[in-house]
Enzyme design. Structure first.
Site, PDB file in Angstrom:
ATOM      1  N   ARG A 171       2.084  21.140 -19.258  1.00  0.00           N
ATOM      2  CA  ARG A 171       1.755  20.176 -18.458  1.00  0.00           C
ATOM      3  C   ARG A 171       1.812  18.908 -17.953  1.00  0.00           C
ATOM      4  NH1 ARG A 171      -3.150  20.352 -22.689  1.00  0.00           N
ATOM      5  NH2 ARG A 171      -1.752  21.249 -23.968  1.00  0.00           N
ATOM      6  N   LYS A 176       8.461  16.771 -22.269  1.00  0.00           N
ATOM      7  CA  LYS A 176       7.388  16.244 -22.969  1.00  0.00           C
ATOM      8  C   LYS A 176       7.856  15.084 -24.158  1.00  0.00           C
ATOM      9  CE  LYS A 176       3.971  17.480 -25.294  1.00  0.00           C
ATOM     10  NZ  LYS A 176       2.347  18.451 -25.690  1.00  0.00           N
ATOM     11  N   GLN A 194      15.311  26.031 -32.339  1.00  0.00           N
ATOM     12  CA  GLN A 194      14.589  27.700 -31.995  1.00  0.00           C
ATOM     13  C   GLN A 194      14.358  28.111 -30.342  1.00  0.00           C
ATOM     14  OE1 GLN A 194      10.760  26.256 -31.453  1.00  0.00           O
ATOM     15  NE2 GLN A 194       9.680  28.777 -31.999  1.00  0.00           N
ATOM     16  N   GLY A 205       5.489  30.004 -29.947  1.00  0.00           N
ATOM     17  CA  GLY A 205       4.693  29.472 -30.833  1.00  0.00           C
ATOM     18  C   GLY A 205       4.694  28.478 -31.891  1.00  0.00           C
ATOM     19  N   LYS A 258      27.651 -13.745 -15.470  1.00  0.00           N
ATOM     20  CA  LYS A 258      27.725 -12.123 -15.425  1.00  0.00           C
ATOM     21  C   LYS A 258      28.651 -12.357 -16.962  1.00  0.00           C
ATOM     22  CE  LYS A 258      30.946  -9.657 -15.099  1.00  0.00           C
ATOM     23  NZ  LYS A 258      32.110  -9.091 -14.739  1.00  0.00           N
ATOM     24  N   TYR A 294      27.343 -18.224  -8.873  1.00  0.00           N
ATOM     25  CA  TYR A 294      27.548 -17.317  -9.834  1.00  0.00           C
ATOM     26  C   TYR A 294      28.640 -17.437  -9.963  1.00  0.00           C
ATOM     27  CZ  TYR A 294      29.548 -12.483 -10.707  1.00  0.00           C
ATOM     28  OH  TYR A 294      29.899 -11.517 -11.638  1.00  0.00           O
TER      29      TYR A 294
HETATM   30  C1  UD1 Z   1      -1.333  23.201 -30.571  1.00  0.00           C
HETATM   31  C2  UD1 Z   1      -2.422  23.231 -31.921  1.00  0.00           C
HETATM   32  C3  UD1 Z   1      -3.584  22.866 -31.555  1.00  0.00           C
HETATM   33  C4  UD1 Z   1      -3.857  21.393 -32.146  1.00  0.00           C
HETATM   34  C5  UD1 Z   1      -2.876  20.579 -31.036  1.00  0.00           C
HETATM   35  C6  UD1 Z   1      -3.240  19.017 -31.639  1.00  0.00           C
HETATM   36  C7  UD1 Z   1      -1.196  25.325 -32.672  1.00  0.00           C
HETATM   37  C8  UD1 Z   1      -1.186  26.545 -32.223  1.00  0.00           C
HETATM   38  N1  UD1 Z   1      -2.378  24.816 -32.031  1.00  0.00           N
HETATM   39  O1  UD1 Z   1      -1.805  23.031 -29.370  1.00  0.00           O
HETATM   40  O2  UD1 Z   1      -4.886  23.466 -32.367  1.00  0.00           O
HETATM   41  O3  UD1 Z   1      -4.817  20.898 -31.360  1.00  0.00           O
HETATM   42  O4  UD1 Z   1      -1.359  21.059 -30.895  1.00  0.00           O
HETATM   43  O5  UD1 Z   1      -2.432  18.548 -30.153  1.00  0.00           O
HETATM   44  O6  UD1 Z   1      -0.526  25.197 -33.054  1.00  0.00           O
HETATM   45  N2  UD1 Z   1       6.422  23.890 -30.511  1.00  0.00           N
HETATM   46  C9  UD1 Z   1       8.000  23.934 -31.094  1.00  0.00           C
HETATM   47  N3  UD1 Z   1       7.928  25.118 -30.723  1.00  0.00           N
HETATM   48  C10 UD1 Z   1       7.325  26.453 -30.067  1.00  0.00           C
HETATM   49  C11 UD1 Z   1       5.923  25.472 -29.397  1.00  0.00           C
HETATM   50  C12 UD1 Z   1       5.474  24.750 -30.492  1.00  0.00           C
HETATM   51  O7  UD1 Z   1       8.721  23.612 -31.402  1.00  0.00           O
HETATM   52  O8  UD1 Z   1       7.448  27.462 -30.294  1.00  0.00           O
HETATM   53  C13 UD1 Z   1       5.783  22.132 -30.856  1.00  0.00           C
HETATM   54  C14 UD1 Z   1       5.816  21.220 -29.108  1.00  0.00           C
HETATM   55  O9  UD1 Z   1       7.087  20.473 -29.082  1.00  0.00           O
HETATM   56  C15 UD1 Z   1       4.445  20.171 -29.426  1.00  0.00           C
HETATM   57  C16 UD1 Z   1       3.697  20.610 -31.154  1.00  0.00           C
HETATM   58  O10 UD1 Z   1       5.002  21.704 -31.481  1.00  0.00           O
HETATM   59  O11 UD1 Z   1       5.507  18.917 -30.264  1.00  0.00           O
HETATM   60  C17 UD1 Z   1       2.493  21.263 -30.107  1.00  0.00           C
HETATM   61  O12 UD1 Z   1       3.333  21.911 -29.319  1.00  0.00           O
HETATM   62  P1  UD1 Z   1       1.782  22.008 -28.027  1.00  0.00           P
HETATM   63  O13 UD1 Z   1       2.232  23.594 -27.839  1.00  0.00           O
HETATM   64  O14 UD1 Z   1       1.737  21.140 -27.753  1.00  0.00           O
HETATM   65  O15 UD1 Z   1       0.628  23.021 -29.166  1.00  0.00           O
HETATM   66  P2  UD1 Z   1      -0.889  22.846 -28.860  1.00  0.00           P
HETATM   67  O16 UD1 Z   1      -1.379  23.852 -27.486  1.00  0.00           O
HETATM   68  O17 UD1 Z   1      -1.554  21.389 -27.665  1.00  0.00           O
HETATM   69 CA    CA Z   2       0.001  19.184 -28.092  1.00  0.00          CA
END
Ligand code: UD1
Ligand code: CA
Length: 460
Positions: free
Chosen positions: A16, A23, A74, A79, A354, A369
């Protein structure tokens, strides 16, 4: 407090943001946002601080160098639950049985909030405790579903939520404290049976509950602090929040900020008391400014170390410079890396310096300068002086010994040295060393042609 392990989830892309850069590497108050999270985690003095990296892993590792102990890779982002499981091998032996999990996108989180979470978790004896907060617009966040008795039942992600669940204003902040073994067991049995086809960390909530374990939520009163940054608009809010916090901390230590909303001061900067900072000032990096410093409007300072009673007048740029007590700079001056202004020295309008040192009380007040120059104490550098330090191949040094007087519009063709107390006449081009106590004049001799104007050729 017994120690905890901390895991930071930092492998995701952050679609996003609509950015080529992930990000977590976007800057908040002068640092990648993930570094703020790691800094807060560090303050818990964890047994181990582990980060899960994936997208742009090398850059994230670099941003976390010196903050995190271990990194898990990872390579496919399946997720948040999958991310935790990926790090499991690094967390298994030793360390602590209590695991704090943070998203890398909550740069405003306070150490006190993390401490309170851990304390609450330990008191309640829950297998999992997480931070929730209430927001007017919950879109994008996981909703906290509670049963009729107000107990947490599960967390449902926006995309999987039923219409009435979408109305819930209590959301999951993504900050957790868990019993490591129970959490990992619950996550291993999780399935990606949701709208995004991901392994959700949030699934652990109902999985633990269905195994008879306890799950608790700590409702945080200040949403702004714990909310994840997902969009550019939220990035702007996180920046504003962290700069505002840094400004408040300075005010508490006795610094006057004439308009705190219009100064951008790195949270790592230190400013001595009774200093005054005017609006539209940017202070980047871990600057240190002494007491009674004045920074006037429109200045940018990066990695500056200044003593007491320094004045930086309007619209100056200072980069990697050191200033002794009582030094005065500007208006409209540019101090580039390697500048050292000793006690009471002054650099004025439209002066660029400088890699040069100006001794005690030395002045260069106008249109000058100075590069690769070592200038002794008590010198006076006239308007329009230029050290010609670059011959097209290399940079050459200029040395001015104590008490030297350089007349206006002088070019010092380096390498060159002007001896102690010597004078250089205005308008000189100095190609050879000047002995101590001498006067150097290096300019064409003036000739006056009498009656020339009357005799000059005219247009017809
Ligand atoms: C997540 C939560 C949501 C919460 C929100 C708060 C889950 C499923 N959902 O959603 O309930 O309200 O955060 O901000 O956890 N990341 C990884 N590996 C992955 C996916 C994500 O390291 O495979 C990391 C991202 O870099 C980030 C964090 O996990 O720092 C959260 O991931 P993001 O995709 O922002 O989760 P949300 O959809 O915002
Ligand atoms: Ca998030």
């Amino acid at each position: 407090m017994r120690r905890v392990d901390v895991l930071i989830l930092a492998a995701g892309l952050g679609k996003r943001m609509r950015s080529r850069r992930i990000k977590l590497l976007h800057q908040v108050a002068g640092r990648p946002m993930v570094a703020h999270v790691a800094e807060a985690a560090r303050a818990l003095r964890p047994a181990r601080l582990v980060a899960v990296v994936g997208h742009q892993a090398d850059e994230v590792r670099e941003a976390l160098a010196g903050l995190c102990d271990l990194f898990a890779l990872q390579s496919e982002q399946r997720g948040t639950g999958h991310a935790v499981v990926t790090a499991a091998p690094l967390l298994r032996r030793g360390g602590s049985s209590t695991l704090v999990i943070l998203s890398g996108d909550v740069p405003a989180v306070r150490v006190s909030t993390l401490r309170a979470l851990v304390a609450r978790h330990r008191r309640s004896g829950a297998a999992l405790t997480f931070v929730s907060t209430r927001v007017p617009d919950p879109s994008g966040y996981g909703r906290v579903v509670r049963d009729r008795d107000g107990r947490v039942a599960r967390i449902v992600e926006e995309r999987d939520a039923a219409p009435e669940e979408r109305e819930i204003r209590e959301i999951n902040a993504g900050i957790y404290c868990a019993e490591r073994a129970s959490l990992l067991a619950a996550l291993r049995s999780a399935r990606p049976d949701n709208a995004q086809g991901e392994y959700y960390l949030t699934d652990a909530v109902h999985r633990l509950l269905s195994r008879g374990k306890r799950v608790a939520a700590v409702l945080h009163p200040e949403a702004e602090e714990v909310l994840g940054v997902n969009t550019r608009a939220e990035l702007a809010r996180a920046n504003a929040a962290l700069y505002a916090r840094a400004a408040e901390a300075l005010q508490e230590r006795g610094v006057t900020l004439l308009d705190p909303a219009r100064s951008w001061i790195d949270p790592r900067a230190r400013v001595g008391r009774d200093s005054i900072i005017w609006p539209d000032v940017v202070i980047e990096g871990p600057c240190v400014l002494g007491e009674d410093t004045v920074v006037r409007p429109g200045c940018r300072l990066r990695n500056v170390a200044a003593g007491r009673g320094v004045e930086i007048r309007d619209h100056c740029v200072l980069d990697d410079a050191r200033l002794g007590d009582g030094a005065v700079v500007g208006p409209f001056a540019h101090l580039r890396p390697g500048t050292v202004l000793e006690t009471g020295s002054r650099v004025g309008n439209f002066v660029e310096v400088k890699k040069s040192r100006l001794g005690r009380g030395t002045k260069a007040m106008h249109l000058t300068y100075l590069g690769d120059a070592t200038i002794g104490p008590g010198c006076n550098i006239g308007a329009g002086t230029i050290t010609c330090n670059y011959d097209g191949v290399r940079k050459n040094p200029t040395t001015l010994d104590a008490g030297v007087f350089i007349g206006s519009d002088t070019q010092l063709i380096a390498p060159v040295r002007v001896g102690k107390g010597a004078y250089v006449a205005a308008g000189s081009t100095v190609t050879d060393d000047v002995p101590p106590g001498a006067l150097a004049i290096g300019r064409g001799k003036q000739r006056n042609i009498e009656g020339w104007v009357a005799r000059r050729p005219r247009k017809r």
